[in-house]
Design a protein around this motif. Sequence first.
Motif, mmCIF file in Angstrom:
data_model
loop_
_atom_site.group_PDB
_atom_site.id
_atom_site.type_symbol
_atom_site.label_atom_id
_atom_site.label_comp_id
_atom_site.label_asym_id
_atom_site.label_seq_id
_atom_site.Cartn_x
_atom_site.Cartn_y
_atom_site.Cartn_z
ATOM 1 N N GLY A 95 0.938 -1.202 -0.051
ATOM 2 C CA GLY A 95 0.123 -0.159 0.106
ATOM 3 C C GLY A 95 0.986 1.308 0.005
ATOM 4 N N HIS A 123 -3.179 7.625 7.647
ATOM 5 C CA HIS A 123 -2.032 6.867 7.645
ATOM 6 C C HIS A 123 -0.823 7.541 7.416
ATOM 7 C CE1 HIS A 123 0.558 3.676 5.846
ATOM 8 N NE2 HIS A 123 -0.192 2.831 6.720
ATOM 9 N N HIS A 201 -8.024 0.239 3.661
ATOM 10 C CA HIS A 201 -8.924 -0.619 4.681
ATOM 11 C C HIS A 201 -10.178 -1.135 4.308
ATOM 12 C CE1 HIS A 201 -7.475 -1.142 8.701
ATOM 13 N NE2 HIS A 201 -6.535 -0.484 8.368
ATOM 14 N N LYS A 227 -6.094 -6.566 3.331
ATOM 15 C CA LYS A 227 -6.895 -6.123 4.597
ATOM 16 C C LYS A 227 -8.239 -6.908 4.294
ATOM 17 C CE LYS A 227 -3.858 -2.347 5.507
ATOM 18 N NZ LYS A 227 -3.467 -1.149 5.765
HETATM 19 C C1 LIG Z 1 -2.270 -0.232 5.421
HETATM 20 C C2 LIG Z 1 -2.635 0.905 4.900
HETATM 21 C C3 LIG Z 1 -1.585 1.595 4.189
HETATM 22 C C4 LIG Z 1 -0.200 0.947 3.857
HETATM 23 O O1 LIG Z 1 -0.071 -0.483 3.214
HETATM 24 P P1 LIG Z 1 1.298 -1.356 3.438
HETATM 25 O O2 LIG Z 1 0.853 -2.540 2.555
HETATM 26 O O3 LIG Z 1 1.276 -1.608 5.056
HETATM 27 O O4 LIG Z 1 2.278 -0.451 2.837
HETATM 28 C C5 LIG Z 1 -1.820 2.775 3.146
HETATM 29 N N1 LIG Z 1 -2.739 3.419 3.504
HETATM 30 C C6 LIG Z 1 -3.572 2.956 4.543
HETATM 31 C C7 LIG Z 1 -4.935 3.803 4.552
HETATM 32 C C8 LIG Z 1 -3.545 2.039 5.055
HETATM 33 O O5 LIG Z 1 -4.610 1.686 6.055
#
Ligand SMILES: *Cc1c(COP(=O)(O)O)cnc(C)c1O
Length: 414
Positions: A95, A123, A201, A227
């Motif tokens: 993400g 985030h 999310h 997620k």
């Molecule tokens: C989990 C999350 C990310 C990051 O994802 P990763 O795979 O852990 O790098 C980015 N933005 C939001 C809103 C998140 O909840």
Amino acid sequence: MYDEVRKTDPAIAEILDQELDRQRSQLEMIASENFTSRAVMETMGSTLTNKYAEGYPGKRYYGGCVHVDEAESLAKKRAMALFGAERANVQPHSGSTANMTAYLAFLKPGDKILGLSLSHGGHLTHGHPVNFSGLLFEALHYEVSPGTETIDYDKLRDQALAERPRMIVGGASAYPRFWDYEKLRSIADEVDAMLLFDMAHIAGLVAGGAHPSPVPHCDVVTSTTHKTLRGPRGGLVLSRKEHFKAINKMNFPGIQGGPLMHVIAAKAVCFRECMQDDFKDYAKAMVANAAALGEALLERGFHLVSGGTDNHLLLVNVTNKGLTGKDMEALLEHVGITCNKNTVPFDQESPFVTSGVRLGTPALTTRGMGVNEMARIASIIDGAVQNREDEEALNGLRKQAEELCREFPLYPGM
Ligand SMILES: *Cc1c(COP(=O)(O)O)cnc(C)c1O
């Protein structure tokens, strides 16, 4: 299971066994976690991990890409169909790199971005000073309002008018409510900013039709795939046709090297799973479970940030129970519930202590638990808080959590 690892590396085999045991025997309530399917895991453990495929399908810098090209094309086609997006890039490793791709495709270092503050549910990658997003860009933050604990769009608009950011960033990691996409769009239009929504999310809820989609309103939508979407660990960028070239170029060669083809194929498997009717049921059940858990906790005098939830997570402010978030996380761990401490809006405690915990239903719902089980879990949570000095009572509560886990077996064939 793990026969080959057991032969060559018993130490790691034992760790794999212990982790499976841990996942099976605890109530997993970390809102960003889930249990992916065995089909997704098999694909991740496949020979596709051996393949270098820098570039995109049909335009690679390596030979032998005929089969991985098909896998990536399928993943893209399915992602576009699933979310009704004009274009998809399925290569981001996470993400965070999906967000980096989306920013750097359109912004120059020093440009202004306006995202939700981390301590109000946003985030790290939405402009926090310790993160690349805060280091590279001039990051401004909007917040929730103190009364309703929901996004203060009027103030957001004032900030946008005063600061003229190049990009407005929506999305969160700890925000339990719907977003007003129309309002975000109209504010972005008013100040001539791009609108990025990070649905990391809620992507699974959007895919399953249990939450409104940001896609029609935004220039770019980023996500994780692990997620609520319940796929392999990775990222995704969806965009309008006109932005697609800039995004592709920034992800590779701008940011990443060789794509993780085993993960991309597993994303394709995940997207196909998300198109089935039972995934719609799953998405609805995550939301129904969070609502049921929230109501049961409210009845027991817990303070839910914003008063409840529209999605798969709850933010519980435990100050009125005489606890910090750190205490609460440890207490719940003691009775077999895994969650994370979390800052609440206007938190007086440090990020290492916090005043709240974040509770999510994605993983429990994957195990098959429903609203009746949420009532039992609320009673375990409340029991733990009431009897926090009573070791015998806490042991009894842990047995109840273990019993719930036995009733809903995880990966039964493994
Ligand atoms: C989990 C999350 C990310 C990051 O994802 P990763 O795979 O852990 O790098 C980015 N933005 C939001 C809103 C998140 O909840």
